[in-house]
Write a protein that holds these residues in place. Structure first.
Motif, PDB file in Angstrom:
ATOM      1  N   ILE A 149       0.843  -1.205   0.000  1.00 21.72           N
ATOM      2  CA  ILE A 149       0.000   0.000   0.000  1.00 21.72           C
ATOM      3  C   ILE A 149       0.874   1.250   0.000  1.00 21.72           C
ATOM      4  CG2 ILE A 149      -1.794   1.278   1.234  1.00 21.72           C
ATOM      5  CD1 ILE A 149      -2.534  -1.460   2.560  1.00 21.72           C
ATOM      6  N   GLY A 150       1.813   1.303   0.939  1.00 23.00           N
ATOM      7  CA  GLY A 150       2.678   2.460   1.049  1.00 23.00           C
ATOM      8  C   GLY A 150       3.635   2.598  -0.124  1.00 23.00           C
ATOM      9  N   GLU A 151       4.175   1.474  -0.615  1.00 17.41           N
ATOM     10  CA  GLU A 151       5.119   1.523  -1.722  1.00 17.41           C
ATOM     11  C   GLU A 151       4.447   1.941  -3.027  1.00 17.41           C
ATOM     12  OE1 GLU A 151       8.924   0.672  -1.662  1.00 17.41           O
ATOM     13  OE2 GLU A 151       7.942   1.862  -0.105  1.00 17.41           O
ATOM     14  N   THR A 152       3.226   1.475  -3.256  1.00 15.51           N
ATOM     15  CA  THR A 152       2.497   1.896  -4.452  1.00 15.51           C
ATOM     16  C   THR A 152       2.273   3.396  -4.431  1.00 15.51           C
ATOM     17  OG1 THR A 152       1.389  -0.245  -4.634  1.00 15.51           O
ATOM     18  CG2 THR A 152       0.355   1.611  -5.761  1.00 15.51           C
ATOM     19  N   ASN A 153       1.918   3.910  -3.265  1.00 17.65           N
ATOM     20  CA  ASN A 153       1.704   5.348  -3.142  1.00 17.65           C
ATOM     21  C   ASN A 153       3.008   6.111  -3.346  1.00 17.65           C
ATOM     22  OD1 ASN A 153       1.483   7.958  -1.278  1.00 17.65           O
ATOM     23  ND2 ASN A 153      -0.573   7.364  -1.934  1.00 17.65           N
ATOM     24  N   ARG A 154       4.086   5.651  -2.739  1.00 16.10           N
ATOM     25  CA  ARG A 154       5.368   6.352  -2.830  1.00 16.10           C
ATOM     26  C   ARG A 154       5.874   6.399  -4.265  1.00 16.10           C
ATOM     27  NH1 ARG A 154      10.714   5.125  -3.004  1.00 16.10           N
ATOM     28  NH2 ARG A 154      10.310   2.869  -2.986  1.00 16.10           N
ATOM     29  N   VAL A 155       5.864   5.263  -4.939  1.00 14.22           N
ATOM     30  CA  VAL A 155       6.338   5.207  -6.316  1.00 14.22           C
ATOM     31  C   VAL A 155       5.408   5.989  -7.237  1.00 14.22           C
ATOM     32  CG1 VAL A 155       6.778   3.662  -8.270  1.00 14.22           C
ATOM     33  CG2 VAL A 155       7.560   3.037  -5.972  1.00 14.22           C
ATOM     34  N   GLY A 156       4.112   5.835  -7.028  1.00 21.97           N
ATOM     35  CA  GLY A 156       3.148   6.561  -7.850  1.00 21.97           C
ATOM     36  C   GLY A 156       3.311   8.062  -7.729  1.00 21.97           C
ATOM     37  N   GLN A 157       3.491   8.552  -6.516  1.00 25.37           N
ATOM     38  CA  GLN A 157       3.661   9.989  -6.316  1.00 25.37           C
ATOM     39  C   GLN A 157       4.958  10.490  -6.948  1.00 25.37           C
ATOM     40  OE1 GLN A 157       1.440  11.957  -5.120  1.00 25.37           O
ATOM     41  NE2 GLN A 157       0.134  10.853  -3.685  1.00 25.37           N
ATOM     42  N   ALA A 158       6.022   9.665  -6.883  1.00 25.74           N
ATOM     43  CA  ALA A 158       7.282  10.063  -7.507  1.00 25.74           C
ATOM     44  C   ALA A 158       7.135  10.198  -9.013  1.00 25.74           C
ATOM     45  CB  ALA A 158       8.371   9.051  -7.158  1.00 25.74           C
ATOM     46  N   LEU A 159       6.399   9.287  -9.632  1.00 27.86           N
ATOM     47  CA  LEU A 159       6.193   9.346 -11.078  1.00 27.86           C
ATOM     48  C   LEU A 159       5.281  10.501 -11.470  1.00 27.86           C
ATOM     49  CD1 LEU A 159       5.951   5.516 -11.763  1.00 27.86           C
ATOM     50  CD2 LEU A 159       7.801   7.065 -12.463  1.00 27.86           C
ATOM     51  N   VAL A 160       4.326  10.824 -10.640  1.00 32.55           N
ATOM     52  CA  VAL A 160       3.499  12.011 -10.871  1.00 32.55           C
ATOM     53  C   VAL A 160       4.383  13.250 -10.944  1.00 32.55           C
ATOM     54  CG1 VAL A 160       1.840  13.566  -9.765  1.00 32.55           C
ATOM     55  CG2 VAL A 160       1.347  11.126  -9.898  1.00 32.55           C
ATOM     56  N   SER A 161       5.271  13.381  -9.973  1.00 37.29           N
ATOM     57  CA  SER A 161       6.158  14.541  -9.931  1.00 37.29           C
ATOM     58  C   SER A 161       7.075  14.590 -11.146  1.00 37.29           C
ATOM     59  CB  SER A 161       6.989  14.509  -8.644  1.00 37.29           C
ATOM     60  OG  SER A 161       7.847  15.625  -8.562  1.00 37.29           O
ATOM     61  N   ALA A 162       7.591  13.423 -11.548  1.00 35.55           N
ATOM     62  CA  ALA A 162       8.491  13.378 -12.696  1.00 35.55           C
ATOM     63  C   ALA A 162       7.771  13.741 -13.992  1.00 35.55           C
ATOM     64  CB  ALA A 162       9.103  11.987 -12.807  1.00 35.55           C
ATOM     65  N   PHE A 163       6.515  13.377 -14.113  1.00 38.92           N
ATOM     66  CA  PHE A 163       5.772  13.601 -15.358  1.00 38.92           C
ATOM     67  C   PHE A 163       5.218  15.012 -15.462  1.00 38.92           C
ATOM     68  CE2 PHE A 163       1.941  12.641 -18.117  1.00 38.92           C
ATOM     69  CZ  PHE A 163       2.672  12.359 -19.259  1.00 38.92           C
ATOM     70  N   TYR A 164       4.800  15.564 -14.325  1.00 34.77           N
ATOM     71  CA  TYR A 164       4.138  16.869 -14.336  1.00 34.77           C
ATOM     72  C   TYR A 164       5.042  17.977 -13.788  1.00 34.77           C
ATOM     73  CZ  TYR A 164      -0.107  14.117 -15.182  1.00 34.77           C
ATOM     74  OH  TYR A 164      -1.049  13.252 -15.692  1.00 34.77           O
ATOM     75  N   ASP A 165       6.265  18.036 -14.274  1.00 37.65           N
ATOM     76  CA  ASP A 165       7.169  19.152 -13.977  1.00 37.65           C
ATOM     77  C   ASP A 165       7.364  19.410 -12.491  1.00 37.65           C
ATOM     78  OD1 ASP A 165       7.653  19.773 -16.703  1.00 37.65           O
ATOM     79  OD2 ASP A 165       5.774  20.879 -16.811  1.00 37.65           O
TER      80      ASP A 165
END
Length: 476
Positions: A149-165
């Protein structure tokens, strides 16, 4: 609970038009994104189709073995994050999205412009009833229990940041049903500040009590001395007709739905065969199984080991969960408890020779306590989540014959007591019990009632964004 400080949030909001449309190259460049403790394995653009917008599909592995999928809208991102749970023992990435429904799927978030994510919970399984991956594998059990649960959120949030400047999601919602509902409750307790909103459906919040104890009871009660099944689909139809004839009008309306099975004082003794057995009556063994199913697991002293039994009104769905059908399909309860007992339930796994018939109701419930600390999310203490301002919608069908609704009601009542009263709990938690609904709305009930009849996302958004407490989760 928010991911942005107020000043940062304003800056991001002002910048949204600048990255409203992302290029294909920006998506594929995520293959080289660096995420601590994880590795991106693929990134591609998926064209718009059906009700979904075009999105960047990114797959990554959080060490050691949590497979994660993130879907990022190519345009129109709403600045928020949506995470979905998974069903059964999981193990199949994106399974829920392949069905076209919304339960345990990223679809509801992606349709509304959220960046979305899900995972396989940390292992590969041949089916959602396959738990062989857990054999002598405590790391994988932890991943399934809570870490994914926590790892999916952590990785997902990191990719959000990488994609959206470099932008961060300003709000996060979790949605899951069954095991996904268990994950929802675990998230509220282990990660109380991670999600602003949590949607929990038919939560299998305590696998040790539900799958370990209760399901073993159901299987033992329906197995004779020669190992044969006692109640089958034909008997389920007979029982269902008798139940509905006595209980349908209990709520004042004859509509094929039982508003609350607890309100029906039912007597099924008229189903017992007098003399010769026949298809229109139940044998002594069948009546005994029915009684045990209705009362739920007990030890030799008569003490209840799990709240309630199988609810009246669920009989039309028994073929999938309990009895099977004439074509040999269904009977998922025996499959779930068999693999749970073999590979997950005990600190030392007994392995493939174990059978539900081996479960000892005098000694084994206590032996489950070790793994309960890894898997379960049935604590009624939501204080940290409530203090963080989180909102939680819990929904459950009264006709659920695999994950008993009585446990959900008991949990809610205990949570209200823990919070200092129902009025205090209602500031953060809303419970909806739905008459006639199968487990997660998988099978259609009266008048086609199923998962498509339920929409908890719209009221959740209104609660989070407008402060309007939900009054219903039924789709309009």
């Amino acid at each position: 609970m928010k991911y942005l400080a107020p000043a940062t949030a304003l800056a991001v909001a002002a910048a949204v038009p600048a990255f409203a449309q992302q290029s294909d190259d920006r998506c594929t460049a995520l293959r080289d994104a660096v995420v601590d403790g994880a590795a991106v394995t693929s990134a591609r653009v998926v064209p718009a189709g059906d009700t979904l917008p075009a999105y960047c599909e990114v797959r990554a592995t959080a060490r050691p073995a949590i497979s994660i999928e993130v879907r990022l809208p190519m345009e129109g991102w709403n600045g928020k994050f949506y995470q979905a749970g998974c069903g059964g023992y999981c193990g199949i990435l994106g399974r829920a999205d392949a069905s076209g429904g919304w339960v345990n799927a990223m679809r509801p978030g992606l349709e509304r412009g959220y960046a979305t994510a899900t995972s396989d919970s940390g292992h590969l399984g041949l089916s959602v009833t396959d738990a062989s991956w857990a054999m002598s594998n405590p790391g994988a059990e932890r991943d399934w229990g809570w870490r994914s649960i926590g790892e999916t959120n952590r990785v997902g949030q990191a990719l959000v940041s990488a994609f959206y400047d470099g932008a961060a999601a300003e709000q996060a919602i979790f949605q899951g049903c069954s095991t996904g509902g268990r994950m929802a409750h675990v998230a509220a307790q282990r990660y109380p500040e991670m999600f602003d909103g949590i949607i929990s459906g038919a939560p299998a919040m305590d696998y040790t009590g539900l799958v370990g104890t209760k399901m073993a009871w159901l299987v033992q009660a329906n197995t004779d001395a020669e190992g044969n099944q006692i109640l089958g689909p034909g008997e389920a139809d007979l029982i269902g007709e008798a139940v509905m004839s006595q209980c349908d009008a209990t709520d004042g309306t004859e509509d094929g739905l039982i508003a609350d099975p607890r309100a029906c004082d039912i007597d099924l003794s008229a189903l017992a065969c007098n003399g010769e057995d026949g298809e229109a009556c139940l044998s002594t063994a069948e009546m005994d199984t029915l009684e045990k199913w209705r009362q739920g697991p007990r030890d030799s002293s008569g003490a209840q080991l799990y709240p309630g039994g199988i609810p009246e009104g669920s009989e039309r769905f028994w073929w999938l969960w309990l009895t099977g059908n004439p074509d040999g399909a269904g009977k998922l309860v025996p499959a779930f408890v068999t693999d749970f007992g073999r590979y997950m339930a005990f600190p030392t796994d007994p392995g493939p020779e174990w059978s539900p018939q081996d479960f000892d109701f005098e000694t084994d419930p206590a032996r489950l306590e070790t793994m309960a600390q890894v898997y379960n999310g049935d604590s009624p203490d939501l204080s940290a989540f409530r203090e963080a301002g989180g909102k939680m919608i819990v929904w459950h069908g009264w006709a659920d014959s695999i994950v008993t609704p009585y446990k959900t009601v008991e949990w809610y009542e205990q949570a209200a007591e823990e919070a200092g009263g129902e009025a205090a709990l209602e500031e953060n938690v809303a419970l909806f019990m739905i008459p006639g609904l199968d487990h997660c709305g998988i099978l259609p009930g009266q008048d086609g009632l199923n998962a498509a009849s339920v929409d908890p996302m719209t009221p959740m958004e209104a609660w989070l964004n407008e402060g309007t407490r939900p009054m219903s989760v039924m789709a309009e």
